[in-house]
Design a protein around this motif. Structure first.
Motif, PDB file in Angstrom:
ATOM      1  N   LEU A   1       0.820  -1.204   0.000  1.00 38.26           N
ATOM      2  CA  LEU A   1       0.000   0.000   0.000  1.00 38.26           C
ATOM      3  C   LEU A   1       0.860   1.262   0.000  1.00 38.26           C
ATOM      4  N   PHE A   2       1.944   1.217   0.789  1.00 38.00           N
ATOM      5  CA  PHE A   2       2.825   2.376   0.862  1.00 38.00           C
ATOM      6  C   PHE A   2       3.448   2.666  -0.501  1.00 38.00           C
ATOM      7  N   ALA A   3       3.983   1.632  -1.151  1.00 38.40           N
ATOM      8  CA  ALA A   3       4.616   1.808  -2.466  1.00 38.40           C
ATOM      9  C   ALA A   3       3.599   2.316  -3.490  1.00 38.40           C
ATOM     10  N   ALA A   4       2.377   1.822  -3.438  1.00 40.72           N
ATOM     11  CA  ALA A   4       1.342   2.272  -4.368  1.00 40.72           C
ATOM     12  C   ALA A   4       0.990   3.736  -4.120  1.00 40.72           C
ATOM     13  N   ALA A   5       0.935   4.145  -2.858  1.00 35.42           N
ATOM     14  CA  ALA A   5       0.644   5.541  -2.529  1.00 35.42           C
ATOM     15  C   ALA A   5       1.750   6.452  -3.055  1.00 35.42           C
ATOM     16  N   ARG A   6       3.007   6.049  -2.866  1.00 35.25           N
ATOM     17  CA  ARG A   6       4.137   6.858  -3.365  1.00 35.25           C
ATOM     18  C   ARG A   6       4.115   6.918  -4.889  1.00 35.25           C
ATOM     19  N   ALA A   7       3.781   5.808  -5.545  1.00 33.82           N
ATOM     20  CA  ALA A   7       3.728   5.776  -7.008  1.00 33.82           C
ATOM     21  C   ALA A   7       2.651   6.722  -7.542  1.00 33.82           C
ATOM     22  N   ARG A   8       1.576   6.939  -6.765  1.00 29.92           N
ATOM     23  CA  ARG A   8       0.527   7.888  -7.157  1.00 29.92           C
ATOM     24  C   ARG A   8       0.927   9.332  -6.878  1.00 29.92           C
TER      25      ARG A   8
ATOM     26  N   GLY B   1       2.778   9.567   1.512  1.00 25.27           N
ATOM     27  CA  GLY B   1       2.804   8.341   2.280  1.00 25.27           C
ATOM     28  C   GLY B   1       1.398   7.911   2.624  1.00 25.27           C
ATOM     29  N   LEU B   2       1.231   7.361   3.815  1.00 23.34           N
ATOM     30  CA  LEU B   2      -0.066   6.881   4.277  1.00 23.34           C
ATOM     31  C   LEU B   2      -0.404   7.511   5.616  1.00 23.34           C
ATOM     32  N   VAL B   3      -1.674   7.549   5.920  1.00 22.96           N
ATOM     33  CA  VAL B   3      -2.130   7.896   7.257  1.00 22.96           C
ATOM     34  C   VAL B   3      -2.774   6.643   7.825  1.00 22.96           C
ATOM     35  N   LEU B   4      -2.271   6.200   8.960  1.00 18.94           N
ATOM     36  CA  LEU B   4      -2.822   5.033   9.629  1.00 18.94           C
ATOM     37  C   LEU B   4      -3.763   5.510  10.723  1.00 18.94           C
ATOM     38  N   LYS B   5      -4.934   4.893  10.815  1.00 21.58           N
ATOM     39  CA  LYS B   5      -5.967   5.328  11.741  1.00 21.58           C
ATOM     40  C   LYS B   5      -6.373   4.152  12.620  1.00 21.58           C
TER      41      LYS B   5
ATOM     42  N   ASN C   1      -4.085   8.168  17.854  1.00 22.94           N
ATOM     43  CA  ASN C   1      -5.080   7.515  17.009  1.00 22.94           C
ATOM     44  C   ASN C   1      -4.781   7.610  15.519  1.00 22.94           C
ATOM     45  N   TRP C   2      -4.033   8.591  15.102  1.00 20.58           N
ATOM     46  CA  TRP C   2      -3.714   8.798  13.686  1.00 20.58           C
ATOM     47  C   TRP C   2      -2.208   8.967  13.564  1.00 20.58           C
ATOM     48  N   ARG C   3      -1.598   8.291  12.613  1.00 21.37           N
ATOM     49  CA  ARG C   3      -0.148   8.396  12.388  1.00 21.37           C
ATOM     50  C   ARG C   3       0.139   8.558  10.907  1.00 21.37           C
ATOM     51  N   LYS C   4       1.066   9.464  10.592  1.00 23.82           N
ATOM     52  CA  LYS C   4       1.552   9.598   9.216  1.00 23.82           C
ATOM     53  C   LYS C   4       2.737   8.660   9.044  1.00 23.82           C
ATOM     54  N   VAL C   5       2.763   7.964   7.921  1.00 21.80           N
ATOM     55  CA  VAL C   5       3.892   7.092   7.594  1.00 21.80           C
ATOM     56  C   VAL C   5       4.479   7.604   6.287  1.00 21.80           C
ATOM     57  N   LYS C   6       5.711   8.128   6.376  1.00 26.14           N
ATOM     58  CA  LYS C   6       6.380   8.656   5.193  1.00 26.14           C
ATOM     59  C   LYS C   6       7.792   8.103   5.159  1.00 26.14           C
ATOM     60  N   LYS C   7       8.321   7.983   3.964  1.00 27.31           N
ATOM     61  CA  LYS C   7       9.694   7.537   3.789  1.00 27.31           C
ATOM     62  C   LYS C   7      10.481   8.707   3.217  1.00 27.31           C
ATOM     63  N   PRO C   8      11.621   9.030   3.812  1.00 30.11           N
ATOM     64  CA  PRO C   8      12.422  10.118   3.240  1.00 30.11           C
ATOM     65  C   PRO C   8      12.798   9.819   1.796  1.00 30.11           C
TER      66      PRO C   8
END
Length: 165
Positions: free
Chosen positions: A1-8, A12-16, A30-37
């Motif tokens: 999911l992360f790779a697909a989000a970056r490709a778009r 990154g993603l927000v995890l809830k 309750n909410w976290r951002k997941v990003k890759k430098p």
């Protein structure tokens, strides 16, 4: 999911947490951002600015540059990533290598001696910085006490990253 989000083109993603409610402008468990430098660069600090709030007495906001031949060209500014102890120590160093002050003394131009490793989420063209580029969402990863200024990254490296080389 992360790779697909970056490709778009997403950062990154927000995890809830299931069942949690969205609260505008609030961070929490309750909410976290997941990003890759996107990448990291070794840069030299060229200016430091007095922080705000609990960091009002220290120089915590740093402007930094990359090399272009014998010149140093600014590419960004960051205020996060260092510990409070590192910020206090760097404030002492920054005050000892200040060459000019402006903005009522809040901003200090420095001799280029302190090297940092900075992570960022992307690069964009910029007319604001003399390098012609700006780092998106830069954050300091570490103080590179082991690295001399003549070994920091170059504008050519930044161009390679920008062009996807």
């Amino acid at each position: 999911l992360f790779a697909a989000a970056r490709a778009r083109g997403n950062e990154g993603l927000v995890l809830k947490r299931a069942g949690s409610l969205y609260e505008s402008g609030r961070r929490g468990a309750n909410w976290r951002k997941v990003k890759k430098p996107f990448a990291t660069l070794d840069v030299v600090v060229t200016a430091a600015e007095q922080g705000h709030g609990r960091r009002a007495g220290v120089l915590s906001d740093v402007t930094f540059a990359v090399r272009d031949g014998d010149r140093l060209l600014n590419i960004g500014k960051a205020y996060s990533g260092l510990t409070d102890a590192e910020i206090r120590e760097l404030t002492r160093i920054f005050r000892s290598i200040t060459v000019e002050r402006y903005a009522g003394g809040r901003v200090q131009l420095l001799r280029p001696e302190v090297v940092l490793e900075v992570a960022f989420d992307g690069l964009q063209k910029s007319s604001r910085h003399k390098s012609g580029f700006a780092l998106r969402f830069p954050r300091i990863l570490r103080w590179r006490r082991d690295k001399p200024v003549d070994e920091i990254d170059t504008l050519d490296r930044v161009r390679e990253l920008f062009n996807g080389v």
